[in-house]
Enzyme design. Structure first.
Site, mmCIF file in Angstrom:
data_model
loop_
_atom_site.group_PDB
_atom_site.id
_atom_site.type_symbol
_atom_site.label_atom_id
_atom_site.label_comp_id
_atom_site.label_asym_id
_atom_site.label_seq_id
_atom_site.Cartn_x
_atom_site.Cartn_y
_atom_site.Cartn_z
ATOM 1 N N GLU A 42 67.718 55.242 81.143
ATOM 2 C CA GLU A 42 68.824 56.149 80.971
ATOM 3 C C GLU A 42 68.851 57.164 79.994
ATOM 4 O O GLU A 42 68.662 56.681 78.781
ATOM 5 C CB GLU A 42 69.999 55.122 81.018
ATOM 6 C CG GLU A 42 71.462 55.791 81.181
ATOM 7 C CD GLU A 42 72.607 54.608 81.392
ATOM 8 O OE1 GLU A 42 72.445 53.687 81.370
ATOM 9 O OE2 GLU A 42 73.812 55.305 81.348
ATOM 10 N N ARG A 268 61.334 40.986 77.659
ATOM 11 C CA ARG A 268 61.560 42.264 77.028
ATOM 12 C C ARG A 268 61.094 41.842 75.478
ATOM 13 O O ARG A 268 60.829 40.834 75.240
ATOM 14 C CB ARG A 268 63.067 42.506 77.050
ATOM 15 C CG ARG A 268 64.056 41.780 76.737
ATOM 16 C CD ARG A 268 65.574 42.129 76.889
ATOM 17 N NE ARG A 268 65.856 43.458 76.097
ATOM 18 C CZ ARG A 268 66.442 44.591 77.009
ATOM 19 N NH1 ARG A 268 66.521 44.670 78.428
ATOM 20 N NH2 ARG A 268 66.665 45.762 76.412
ATOM 21 N N LYS A 278 70.390 50.020 72.498
ATOM 22 C CA LYS A 278 70.816 51.603 72.502
ATOM 23 C C LYS A 278 72.206 51.609 71.828
ATOM 24 O O LYS A 278 72.770 52.574 70.980
ATOM 25 C CB LYS A 278 70.490 52.169 73.717
ATOM 26 C CG LYS A 278 69.191 52.759 73.707
ATOM 27 C CD LYS A 278 68.898 53.628 74.984
ATOM 28 C CE LYS A 278 68.935 52.704 76.306
ATOM 29 N NZ LYS A 278 68.583 53.994 77.531
HETATM 30 P P1 ATP Z 1 68.830 48.957 75.939
HETATM 31 O O1 ATP Z 1 69.272 47.470 76.447
HETATM 32 O O2 ATP Z 1 68.238 49.005 74.851
HETATM 33 O O3 ATP Z 1 70.283 49.793 75.986
HETATM 34 P P2 ATP Z 1 68.178 49.600 78.512
HETATM 35 O O4 ATP Z 1 67.429 48.422 79.032
HETATM 36 O O5 ATP Z 1 69.719 49.811 78.832
HETATM 37 O O6 ATP Z 1 67.986 49.392 76.968
HETATM 38 P P3 ATP Z 1 66.976 51.888 79.894
HETATM 39 O O7 ATP Z 1 66.977 53.144 79.638
HETATM 40 O O8 ATP Z 1 67.739 51.437 81.155
HETATM 41 O O9 ATP Z 1 67.465 51.064 78.602
HETATM 42 O O10 ATP Z 1 65.623 51.355 80.117
HETATM 43 C C1 ATP Z 1 64.486 51.794 80.811
HETATM 44 C C2 ATP Z 1 63.331 50.794 80.881
HETATM 45 O O11 ATP Z 1 62.877 50.276 79.688
HETATM 46 C C3 ATP Z 1 63.845 49.552 81.847
HETATM 47 O O12 ATP Z 1 62.825 49.453 82.920
HETATM 48 C C4 ATP Z 1 63.799 48.269 80.757
HETATM 49 O O13 ATP Z 1 63.897 47.273 81.566
HETATM 50 C C5 ATP Z 1 62.905 48.805 79.835
HETATM 51 N N1 ATP Z 1 63.422 48.226 78.596
HETATM 52 C C6 ATP Z 1 64.427 48.484 77.617
HETATM 53 N N2 ATP Z 1 64.392 47.622 76.690
HETATM 54 C C7 ATP Z 1 63.049 47.036 76.718
HETATM 55 C C8 ATP Z 1 62.781 45.860 75.840
HETATM 56 N N3 ATP Z 1 63.475 45.577 74.733
HETATM 57 N N4 ATP Z 1 61.448 45.509 76.011
HETATM 58 C C9 ATP Z 1 60.988 46.136 77.206
HETATM 59 N N5 ATP Z 1 61.410 46.910 78.154
HETATM 60 C C10 ATP Z 1 62.742 47.171 78.064
HETATM 61 MG MG MG Z 2 69.761 49.980 81.020
#
Ligand code: ATP
Ligand code: MG
Length: 565
Positions: A42, A268, A278
């Site tokens: 995102e 994760r 984020k």
């Molecule tokens: P955050 O929780 O940090 O805001 P998010 O999951 O909302 O992160 P996205 O931009 O939606 O962020 O994530 C893009 C991809 O990265 C998704 O497939 C998500 O599962 C993966 N991802 C995000 N954080 C992690 C992590 N800590 N470890 C592994 N993969 C991750």
């Molecule tokens: Mg997300």
């Protein structure tokens, strides 16, 4: 013979992660001819090291099995998204060493998603609910107690169609209505209890402007985008396990042939002493608690890059931690170990004195200078040598001298010998102090027969110290970082805000450090080992007249110690 073959197959399986095992089986059994993955960030922030783990999986898998990986921006919430983030995400993925086949945006599919929503309404599988978000949440029930049907659940199709169109025309206010899928308010899976699939947002979108007043929810967009693109293996993190039945339910409604994408989940990445969401990282940036998304203390990809991490060191780290089906916390010392291991093979060794005091070699002729050879990297002979200037007056570290030293102090103290790196053995003869008692000069005599490389150079002394020649040294600023958070577990609870756990001493700026002139031509992001001190790189703040270095990591490896315990 047979057994050996089996053993090999077993061995091979062991070195694969569980997702690779699935992919190999799908390819072998012809479930798919070619795999297709996507990385779906995102664009509401910069990428962090957790994303790097997902990137290595999504792009790495496609690369390994000759498939395709697309970059898809999950831009379904215009309020939080921005092109600055889109650009930074692209830069970071490429820096990590990966490339996408296509760039897509969830917003590209808004028309198809709209059509699909209309179809669900027509089929009696979606309805417009006029209740507030709070009431809808209250009616959801609990995992052990069924929810309550909305009074709007059985609204006639024509009325739903009319209201949904008006929602998009901007007739209604934000929060006044939503479109919900009509599934099962008594389902044991909470996500099936008539999930919201569209909400009203009146905010211009960074790509579609003011075209839309309704935006799909993540669960309604994600799987369908996978389907429109032809994704075969849709990889995400474990918190989406509970969303998978809903992902499949929407695909069941949508699909027309045999093809369908499958979602798989892995653990994760969580690191101790680090916050990784984020939302929190954005807070640190917005409140000025760090110097920006790429502050070298941040766990962002851009922060790590600025700190001196190499793409290889990040990828090696991700390789080491692997992919599993259970969440855990990784020691940040392992990340530091990876960069140390990588820089050890590639960083040029130089001399820098961070906290200088002058050393005068009283029996070395005034005005004389010598050029001495310094090996660039003992781990890599092909890296060659460079020359360093030696003279009567040198800078050494303050704490490499002690007038009254304890027994095991093997550095400079009156009467004791040490070797000056690449140069001579010297014997300390004393020091001069100012009125406050601070040491301002240290004195020593050198043994002219002991220059490195000379016959007598094999004579052993217990300590070796680094130095730079006063006449040639240049000034630099060095930024020494420590962990941004003081506590291992940074998770918040009602009494503890994550900002209260920050380390007040996470940045020390040292001015007037003395570095050898060889570094004059160093460019931003170049990596070096400052002998005896650690790995450092040139910060992009650096100018010709004010060189700025970041400490990437000190030399001492706490991970090896932990591992060998
Ligand atoms: P955050 O929780 O940090 O805001 P998010 O999951 O909302 O992160 P996205 O931009 O939606 O962020 O994530 C893009 C991809 O990265 C998704 O497939 C998500 O599962 C993966 N991802 C995000 N954080 C992690 C992590 N800590 N470890 C592994 N993969 C991750
Ligand atoms: Mg997300």
């Amino acid at each position: 013979m047979e057994e050996i073959v089996n053993n090999n197959a077993e061995e091979k399986k062991k070195s694969l992660n569980f997702i690779e095992v699935i992919v190999e089986e799908d390819l072998k059994e012809g479930v798919v001819d070619k795999i297709q993955t996507r990385f779906p960030p995102e664009p509401n922030g910069y990428l962090h090291i957790g994303h790097a783990k997902a990137i290595c999986m999504d792009f790495g898998l496609a690369k390994k099995y000759g498939g395709i990986c697309n970059l898809r921006f999950d831009d379904t919430n215009p309020v939080k998204e921005d092109v600055e983030y889109v650009d930074s995400i692209m830069e970071d993925i490429q820096w990590l060493g990966f490339d996408w086949k296509n760039v897509f945006y969830a917003s590209d599919y808004f028309p198809q998603l709209w059509d699909f929503a209309i179809r669900l309404i027509e089929e009696g599988k979606a309805y417009v609910d006029e209740q507030s978000a709070e009431v809808i949440a209250q009616q959801k029930g609990t995992p052990t107690q069924a929810g309550i049907n909305s009074p709007y659940r059985d609204r006639p199709v024509a009325e739903n169609l009319d209201l949904f169109r008006k929602m998009n025309e901007g007739v209604f206010e934000e929060g006044s209505m939503v479109l919900r899928a009509k599934i099962d308010m008594a389902s044991s899976n909470m996500h099936f209890r008539d999930p919201i699939i569209y909400r009203i947002i009146k905010h211009p979108h960074h790509r579609t402007g003011n075209t839309w007043n309704v935006y799909p929810m993540y669960d309604f967009a994600h799987g369908q985008c996978d389907y429109f693109e032809g994704v075969t293996h849709s990889l995400c993190t474990l918190e989406f396990v509970v969303h998978r039945p809903l992902y499949d339910w929407f695909i069941d409604q949508l699909k027309t042939g045999d093809y369908r994408p499958h979602q798989y989940e892995f653990n994760r990445l969580n690191l101790n002493y680090t916050v990784m969401s984020k939302r929190k990282l954005l807070q640190l940036v917005k409140e000025g608690l760090v110097r920006g998304w790429d502050d070298p203390r941040m766990p962002t990809v851009s922060g790590l890059r600025r700190r001196g991490y190499t793409p290889e060191s990040v990828r090696n780290f991700i390789d080491k931690i692997g992919y599993t089906k259970f969440d855990g916390i990784v020691d940040v010392a392992l990340l530091e170990h990876s960069v140390r291991e990588d820089l050890n093979t590639r960083a040029t060794r130089v001399s820098a004195v961070l906290d200088p005091v002058k050393l005068v070699i009283t029996n070395y002729p005034e005005g004389k200078t010598e050029e001495l050879e310094a090996q660039n990297n003992p781990e890599d002979v092909s890296a060659g040598n460079h020359m360093v200037q030696f003279s009567r007056e040198l800078y050494i570290e303050q704490d490499d001298f002690m007038e009254d030293a304890p027994k095991k102090y093997f550095r400079l103290t009156p009467g004791q010998e040490v070797r000056l790196k690449h140069a001579y053995i010297i014997k300390c003869t004393g020091c001069k102090r100012d009125q406050e008692g601070k040491v301002v000069e240290v004195y020593a005599e050198y043994d002219p027969t002991t220059r490195s490389g000379m016959e007598n150079s094999g004579r052993k002394v217990k300590g070796t110290i680094h130095w730079v020649s006063c006449a040639d040294a240049i000034d630099a600023e060095v930024r020494v970082y420590d962990r941004l958070f003081m506590v291992e577990d940074t998770s918040e609870d009602k009494d503890r805000d994550f900002r209260e756990m920050m380390n007040p001493d996470s940045l020390k700026v040292l001015k007037g450090c003395k570095i050898e002139p060889f570094l004059k031509t160093a460019k931003p992001f170049d990596n070096f080992q400052f002998q005896r001190l650690g790995y450092f790189n040139v910060d992009p703040d650096s100018t010709k007249d004010n060189l700025v270095f970041n400490r990437t990591v000190p030399l001492k490896d706490s991970w090896s110690k932990i591992k060998n315990k």
